[in-house]
Write a protein that holds these residues in place. Structure first.
Motif, PDB file in Angstrom:
ATOM      1  N   ALA A 147      -7.468  -0.286   1.257  1.00 55.24           N
ATOM      2  CA  ALA A 147      -7.596  -0.845  -0.092  1.00 55.24           C
ATOM      3  C   ALA A 147      -6.746  -2.087  -0.296  1.00 55.24           C
ATOM      4  O   ALA A 147      -7.082  -2.953  -1.101  1.00 55.24           O
ATOM      5  CB  ALA A 147      -7.238   0.207  -1.129  1.00 55.24           C
ATOM      6  N   TYR A 148      -5.621  -2.178   0.428  1.00 58.34           N
ATOM      7  CA  TYR A 148      -4.726  -3.310   0.239  1.00 58.34           C
ATOM      8  C   TYR A 148      -4.846  -4.348   1.354  1.00 58.34           C
ATOM      9  O   TYR A 148      -4.164  -5.368   1.318  1.00 58.34           O
ATOM     10  CB  TYR A 148      -3.270  -2.827   0.158  1.00 58.34           C
ATOM     11  N   ASN A 149      -5.671  -4.091   2.365  1.00 54.93           N
ATOM     12  CA  ASN A 149      -5.842  -5.057   3.439  1.00 54.93           C
ATOM     13  C   ASN A 149      -6.536  -6.314   2.926  1.00 54.93           C
ATOM     14  O   ASN A 149      -7.509  -6.241   2.178  1.00 54.93           O
ATOM     15  CB  ASN A 149      -6.641  -4.456   4.587  1.00 54.93           C
ATOM     16  N   VAL A 150      -6.038  -7.454   3.343  1.00 58.70           N
ATOM     17  CA  VAL A 150      -6.501  -8.751   2.850  1.00 58.70           C
ATOM     18  C   VAL A 150      -7.165  -9.541   3.972  1.00 58.70           C
ATOM     19  O   VAL A 150      -6.661  -9.578   5.090  1.00 58.70           O
ATOM     20  CB  VAL A 150      -5.309  -9.572   2.302  1.00 58.70           C
ATOM     21  N   LEU A 151      -8.303 -10.160   3.670  1.00 63.47           N
ATOM     22  CA  LEU A 151      -8.903 -11.150   4.559  1.00 63.47           C
ATOM     23  C   LEU A 151      -9.463 -12.250   3.666  1.00 63.47           C
ATOM     24  O   LEU A 151     -10.405 -12.027   2.903  1.00 63.47           O
ATOM     25  CB  LEU A 151     -10.014 -10.538   5.423  1.00 63.47           C
ATOM     26  N   THR A 152      -8.858 -13.417   3.754  1.00 66.76           N
ATOM     27  CA  THR A 152      -9.168 -14.495   2.816  1.00 66.76           C
ATOM     28  C   THR A 152      -9.388 -15.812   3.548  1.00 66.76           C
ATOM     29  O   THR A 152      -8.678 -16.111   4.513  1.00 66.76           O
ATOM     30  CB  THR A 152      -8.019 -14.672   1.801  1.00 66.76           C
ATOM     31  N   ILE A 153     -10.355 -16.590   3.070  1.00 65.80           N
ATOM     32  CA  ILE A 153     -10.584 -17.937   3.603  1.00 65.80           C
ATOM     33  C   ILE A 153      -9.605 -18.890   2.916  1.00 65.80           C
ATOM     34  O   ILE A 153      -9.650 -19.073   1.705  1.00 65.80           O
ATOM     35  CB  ILE A 153     -12.026 -18.396   3.356  1.00 65.80           C
ATOM     36  N   LEU A 154      -8.724 -19.484   3.694  1.00 59.53           N
ATOM     37  CA  LEU A 154      -7.713 -20.383   3.135  1.00 59.53           C
ATOM     38  C   LEU A 154      -8.192 -21.832   3.088  1.00 59.53           C
ATOM     39  O   LEU A 154      -7.805 -22.601   2.213  1.00 59.53           O
ATOM     40  CB  LEU A 154      -6.422 -20.313   3.952  1.00 59.53           C
ATOM     41  N   LYS A 155      -9.029 -22.197   4.075  1.00 60.23           N
ATOM     42  CA  LYS A 155      -9.434 -23.601   4.174  1.00 60.23           C
ATOM     43  C   LYS A 155     -10.801 -23.682   4.830  1.00 60.23           C
ATOM     44  O   LYS A 155     -11.118 -22.916   5.743  1.00 60.23           O
ATOM     45  CB  LYS A 155      -8.399 -24.381   5.002  1.00 60.23           C
TER      46      LYS A 155
ATOM     47  N   PHE B 220       0.509  -0.544   7.628  1.00 63.59           N
ATOM     48  CA  PHE B 220       0.644   0.557   8.584  1.00 63.59           C
ATOM     49  C   PHE B 220       1.683   1.562   8.086  1.00 63.59           C
ATOM     50  O   PHE B 220       2.525   1.245   7.239  1.00 63.59           O
ATOM     51  CB  PHE B 220       1.104   0.028   9.953  1.00 63.59           C
ATOM     52  N   GLN B 221       1.612   2.747   8.664  1.00 70.03           N
ATOM     53  CA  GLN B 221       2.641   3.765   8.420  1.00 70.03           C
ATOM     54  C   GLN B 221       3.207   4.193   9.770  1.00 70.03           C
ATOM     55  O   GLN B 221       2.462   4.594  10.678  1.00 70.03           O
ATOM     56  CB  GLN B 221       2.053   4.979   7.700  1.00 70.03           C
ATOM     57  N   GLU B 222       4.519   4.101   9.904  1.00 71.26           N
ATOM     58  CA  GLU B 222       5.171   4.476  11.168  1.00 71.26           C
ATOM     59  C   GLU B 222       5.502   5.968  11.158  1.00 71.26           C
ATOM     60  O   GLU B 222       6.130   6.479  10.225  1.00 71.26           O
ATOM     61  CB  GLU B 222       6.448   3.674  11.392  1.00 71.26           C
ATOM     62  N   ILE B 223       5.067   6.645  12.194  1.00 68.61           N
ATOM     63  CA  ILE B 223       5.391   8.066  12.386  1.00 68.61           C
ATOM     64  C   ILE B 223       5.850   8.246  13.825  1.00 68.61           C
ATOM     65  O   ILE B 223       5.102   7.957  14.768  1.00 68.61           O
ATOM     66  CB  ILE B 223       4.181   8.972  12.093  1.00 68.61           C
ATOM     67  N   ASN B 224       7.094   8.669  13.993  1.00 69.56           N
ATOM     68  CA  ASN B 224       7.671   8.895  15.323  1.00 69.56           C
ATOM     69  C   ASN B 224       7.520   7.681  16.239  1.00 69.56           C
ATOM     70  O   ASN B 224       7.145   7.790  17.410  1.00 69.56           O
ATOM     71  CB  ASN B 224       7.041  10.124  15.978  1.00 69.56           C
ATOM     72  N   GLY B 225       7.804   6.506  15.663  1.00 66.92           N
ATOM     73  CA  GLY B 225       7.813   5.297  16.467  1.00 66.92           C
ATOM     74  C   GLY B 225       6.465   4.652  16.697  1.00 66.92           C
ATOM     75  O   GLY B 225       6.368   3.621  17.372  1.00 66.92           O
ATOM     76  N   ILE B 226       5.383   5.225  16.145  1.00 64.53           N
ATOM     77  CA  ILE B 226       4.046   4.660  16.321  1.00 64.53           C
ATOM     78  C   ILE B 226       3.512   4.192  14.969  1.00 64.53           C
ATOM     79  O   ILE B 226       3.583   4.924  13.976  1.00 64.53           O
ATOM     80  CB  ILE B 226       3.080   5.703  16.937  1.00 64.53           C
ATOM     81  N   ASN B 227       2.977   2.974  14.944  1.00 62.75           N
ATOM     82  CA  ASN B 227       2.394   2.436  13.713  1.00 62.75           C
ATOM     83  C   ASN B 227       0.925   2.809  13.616  1.00 62.75           C
ATOM     84  O   ASN B 227       0.126   2.431  14.486  1.00 62.75           O
ATOM     85  CB  ASN B 227       2.544   0.915  13.675  1.00 62.75           C
TER      86      ASN B 227
ATOM     87  N   ALA C 289       0.838  -1.202   0.000  1.00 59.08           N
ATOM     88  CA  ALA C 289       0.000   0.000   0.000  1.00 59.08           C
ATOM     89  C   ALA C 289       0.871   1.249   0.000  1.00 59.08           C
ATOM     90  O   ALA C 289       1.909   1.301   0.672  1.00 59.08           O
ATOM     91  CB  ALA C 289      -0.912  -0.006   1.227  1.00 59.08           C
ATOM     92  N   ALA C 290       0.449   2.251  -0.759  1.00 58.60           N
ATOM     93  CA  ALA C 290       1.203   3.509  -0.835  1.00 58.60           C
ATOM     94  C   ALA C 290       1.345   4.119   0.552  1.00 58.60           C
ATOM     95  O   ALA C 290       0.376   4.247   1.295  1.00 58.60           O
ATOM     96  CB  ALA C 290       0.498   4.484  -1.771  1.00 58.60           C
ATOM     97  N   GLY C 291       2.578   4.478   0.913  1.00 56.44           N
ATOM     98  CA  GLY C 291       2.842   5.111   2.196  1.00 56.44           C
ATOM     99  C   GLY C 291       3.094   4.147   3.333  1.00 56.44           C
ATOM    100  O   GLY C 291       3.440   4.566   4.445  1.00 56.44           O
TER     101      GLY C 291
END
Length: 249
Positions: A239-247, A225-232, A161-163
């Motif tokens: 848009a790029y987060n994935v949740l998929t059924i594998l089995k 995630f994007q880290e800024i000053n040590g915090i994620n 994901a961008a950023g």
């Protein structure tokens, strides 16, 4: 049904036209149709009543799965998830070869091993199918729910994901009884990795084995995630987060 393309957008009823907003934009349709009382009582509409009952059943099954996946689903889903899931549940309902017409349901359909395959690989976020985000081999232990990812380099084998500066992986192990509505979801710890060159070989183990006599689902969640000053900070667009059924077993 027609699409409204004018500058003025509104919702409501005007004479015999109904204007409404949907995921596909502002639409307009004519009023009318058969009365509810006739549909519910006229023998001529017995098939309509049967279809309506089965549609209600598959819609409820889709909602049940979404609710059961709630803590994970809130992090990765798309705007048309409900309709996409209803379509799959309808196909599974059709695999019910024992119930009479009007009473066919997902719980009975899933007793057919081929029906379970219809849910395997289902992406809750169609914007980010697993196959387009992660390029490595995965293996799933159907007993413990443990997910093993073959050694891979995130910078070369992920669509990032961008950023984003970090990403996380988390396993979910769900037991869901579509007949009773009872479910139990357990998860592994969420492990966050920096997006840097170098191979990793994650092993994700759910905290416990879910209790129940329903269907088992093994799922994988990927967040960015994007880290800024040590915090994620979680990237808001998802848009790029994935949740998929594998089995499914």
């Amino acid at each position: 049904m027609a699409k409204l393309n004018g500058l003025l957008k509104f919702e409501g009823t005007l004479e015999n036209l109904t204007f409404y907003k949907s995921a596909d934009g502002h639409l307009v349709r004519t009023k009318g149709g058969v009365s509810k009382n006739r549909i519910m009582n006229d023998p001529a509409f017995v098939r309509t009543r049967e279809n309506g009952a089965e549609f209600g059943s598959i819609a409820s099954s889709g909602k049940l799965l979404r609710n059961a996946m709630g803590p994970l689903l809130v992090k990765a889903k798309d705007g048309k998830l409900t309709s996409r899931l209803v379509k799959v549940m309808g196909q599974i309902k059709n695999m019910d070869s024992t119930s009479k017409r009007g009473s066919r349901n997902v719980a009975q359909g899933l007793t057919d091993p081929n029906a379970k395959l219809m849910l395997k690989g289902f992406d809750f976020n169609a914007r980010a199918p697993l196959a387009t985000v992660l390029n490595t081999i995965l293996s799933v232990d159907g007993v413990t729910g443990e997910i093993n990812l073959a050694s891979f380099n995130p910078m070369e084998q992920m669509r990032i994901a961008a950023g984003a500066t970090h990403f996380s992986l988390q396993a979910g192990f769900l037991n869901l009884d579509f007949a009773t509505g009872v479910f139990d979801l357990t998860t592994s710890d969420e492990v966050i990795y920096p997006l840097i060159q170098g191979a990793i070989s994650p092993v994700l183990t759910p905290s416990t084995i879910p209790v129940g006599s329903g269907v088992n689902f093994n799922v994988l969640l990927i967040e960015f995630f994007q880290e800024i000053n040590g915090i994620n900070y979680i990237l808001n667009n998802g848009a790029y987060n994935v949740l998929t059924i594998l089995k499914v077993e």
